[in-house]
Design an enzyme around this catalytic site. Structure first.
Site, PDB file in Angstrom:
ATOM      1  N   GLY A  12       0.841  -1.189   0.000  1.00  0.00           N
ATOM      2  CA  GLY A  12       0.000   0.000   0.000  1.00  0.00           C
ATOM      3  C   GLY A  12       0.870   1.230   0.000  1.00  0.00           C
ATOM      4  CB  CYS A  13       0.293   4.563   1.409  1.00  0.00           C
ATOM      5  SG  CYS A  13       1.133   6.121   1.665  1.00  0.00           S
ATOM      6  CG  PHE A  14       6.016   5.147  -0.130  1.00  0.00           C
ATOM      7  CD1 PHE A  14       5.467   6.321   0.318  1.00  0.00           C
ATOM      8  CD2 PHE A  14       6.596   5.139  -1.392  1.00  0.00           C
ATOM      9  CE1 PHE A  14       5.482   7.478  -0.450  1.00  0.00           C
ATOM     10  CE2 PHE A  14       6.619   6.292  -2.173  1.00  0.00           C
ATOM     11  CZ  PHE A  14       6.054   7.461  -1.686  1.00  0.00           C
ATOM     12  CD1 TRP A  15       4.719   8.510   2.790  1.00  0.00           C
ATOM     13  CD2 TRP A  15       2.602   9.196   2.932  1.00  0.00           C
ATOM     14  NE1 TRP A  15       4.564   9.584   1.940  1.00  0.00           N
ATOM     15  CE2 TRP A  15       3.278  10.024   2.008  1.00  0.00           C
ATOM     16  CE3 TRP A  15       1.262   9.448   3.181  1.00  0.00           C
ATOM     17  CZ2 TRP A  15       2.657  11.082   1.336  1.00  0.00           C
ATOM     18  CZ3 TRP A  15       0.640  10.490   2.521  1.00  0.00           C
ATOM     19  CH2 TRP A  15       1.340  11.294   1.612  1.00  0.00           C
TER      20      TRP A  15
END
Length: 177
Positions: A12-15
């Site tokens: 998903g979002c790397f954050w």
């Protein structure tokens, strides 16, 4: 001299993945970026179009004497939903796919072992892509260390905070004090 290893994960979002992994003991660095696609050195604005083939990933440098690759993979695989194809929560597209890019045959074998160990935790089949690592491209500076720098941001509070809280409950013995 430290004996360091490298791991590359996307979920998903790397954050989100960055915020989880950087809280673990033995982690020396975590960089957000892109891998698994066919465009050289893509900027974020291109990756988010879903036309580069890249996934949002993190590149992790870690000390295997403190945290094993097995434990990293296990924590990664239980920190996101590895059963949804090209999606994590509201984030949709191949850039948000669950992916592990292994750096050698030993890493590949460990990932396959973890897949077997955790498959009973999920009702649906694991769809995490497993492929050999080729290249990693750093994301722009404003994407690095995002959660730590933006904890008041709505996305951080709604999406990342619950994942960090889950990590604290499940893996407190693996966290940096």
């Amino acid at each position: 001299m430290e004996n360091l290893s490298v791991a590359t994960f996307g979920g998903g979002c790397f954050w989100c993945i960055e915020a989880i992994i950087q809280r673990l003991k033995g982690i020396k660095s975590v960089k957000s970026g892109f891998s698994g696609g066919f465009i050289k050195n893509p900027p974020y604005r291109e990756v988010r179009t879903d036309r580069t083939g890249h996934a949002e990933v993190i590149q992790v440098t870690f000390d295997p004497d403190i945290i094993s690759y097995h434990d990293l993979v296990y924590i990664f695989m239980t920190s996101h939903d590895p059963t949804t194809l090209n999606r994590q929560g509201a984030d949709k597209g191949t850039q948000y796919r669950s992916i592990i890019l292994y750096h050698d045959v030993e890493q590949k074998e460990i990932v396959q072992q973890v897949f077997e160990e955790i498959k009973s935790l999920y009702e649906d089949s694991i769809v995490t892509e497993l492929k050999p690592f080729e290249v990693f491209y750093n994301a722009e500076d404003d994407h690095q260390n995002y959660y730590n720098n933006n904890q008041d941001a709505h996305y951080c509070q709604i999406v990342i905070d619950p994942k960090v809280q889950k990590l604290k409950k499940m893996y407190s013995d693996k966290l940096v004090d």
